[in-house]
Design an enzyme around this catalytic site. Structure first.
Site, short mmCIF file in Angstrom:
data_model
loop_
_atom_site.label_atom_id
_atom_site.label_comp_id
_atom_site.label_asym_id
_atom_site.label_seq_id
_atom_site.Cartn_x
_atom_site.Cartn_y
_atom_site.Cartn_z
N LYS A 94 25.54 -3.92 -15.12
CA LYS A 94 24.80 -2.70 -15.47
C LYS A 94 25.23 -1.50 -14.62
O LYS A 94 25.50 -0.42 -15.16
CB LYS A 94 23.30 -2.94 -15.32
N ARG A 131 11.16 -0.28 -13.64
CA ARG A 131 11.15 -1.73 -13.42
C ARG A 131 9.83 -2.35 -13.84
O ARG A 131 9.73 -3.57 -13.95
CB ARG A 131 11.34 -2.05 -11.93
N ARG A 183 31.20 -14.45 -6.85
CA ARG A 183 31.45 -13.22 -6.09
C ARG A 183 31.94 -13.57 -4.69
O ARG A 183 31.39 -14.43 -4.01
CB ARG A 183 30.16 -12.39 -5.97
N ARG A 217 16.40 -15.21 -8.03
CA ARG A 217 16.50 -13.78 -8.33
C ARG A 217 16.41 -13.55 -9.85
O ARG A 217 15.74 -12.63 -10.32
CB ARG A 217 17.82 -13.24 -7.81
#
Ligand SMILES: [Zn+2]
Length: 218
Positions: free
Chosen positions: A15, A90, A127, A171
């Site tokens: 995003k 959010r 990552r 998460r």
């Protein structure tokens, strides 16, 4: 007509990168509430001091602070012809406040960049960051190996502690729980669109542009 955009999407869907690129291409400000809070803290403004105190206590910065930041930012002249919100809203109360801020302006176009948990976990656990120069390695495409050496300096790549699978799954769970009501809030609108974020970044960018053009035509 002004292009007033909100990008939604889970961690790992790309995003932030897509938002930066799209906003630059359309010459509208990329309004990232995370970046704005970090800048305010670094600059030591009144808002920065408030936000810092909250963040140091381990809590999330409250709706009233964030809404104030966004209201002030969207009132600046460079946001008159459009903006791209990234990281806000959010929560449903934030979305309701944004609707208030938007009264009299062109309708919000809300785009959700969606991907399956499995693809997000794959990307986030792949990552790596260079232990020598700090550069982020490119996340490998599906089926490609995770790199071990930095492409820029050859240094050893390491994984951040919060990129471990159990942390990532938590998460994503929190994101889904918090965002579900927000998606319900927007889903029925004629200017809501969903884009498949599991594709290559170029493909996602093309789909985003098409979806936004379509929504703007009404
Ligand atoms: Zn390096």
């Amino acid at each position: 007509m002004a292009l007033n955009l909100v990008f939604l999407g889970p961690p790992g869907a790309g995003k932030g990168t897509q938002a930066k690129k799209f906003a630059a291409g359309r010459a509208i400000p990329h309004v990232s509430t995370g970046d704005m809070l970090r800048e305010a803290v670094a600059a030591g403004t009144e808002l920065g001091r408030q936000a810092k105190a909250v963040m140091e206590s381990g809590a999330l910065v409250g709706d009233d602070i964030i809404i104030g930041v966004v209201r002030e930012r969207l009132a600046r002249p460079d946001a008159r012809e459009g903006f791209l919100l990234d990281g806000f809203p959010r929560t449903v109360p934030q979305a309701q406040a944004l609707d208030g801020i938007m009264s009299g302006r062109a309708p919000l176009i809300v785009v959700d960049i969606a991907a399956s948990d499995e693809e997000l976990v794959r990307r986030l656990t792949s990552r790596r960051v260079c232990s020598a120069c700090g550069a982020n390695a490119d996340v490998p495409a599906p089926g490609q190996p995770v790199p071990t050496a930095c492409a820029k300096c050859g240094g050893a790549l390491t994984q951040r502690a919060d990129d471990r699978e159990e942390v990532i799954r938590e998460r994503l769970r929190v994101y889904a729980r918090d965002t579900h009501p927000l998606l319900d809030y927007y889903r029925g609108r004629p200017t809501f669109r969903t884009v498949d974020g599991a594709q290559s970044p170029d493909r996602v960018a093309a789909d985003l542009a098409a979806a936004i053009e379509d929504a703007a035509r009404g």
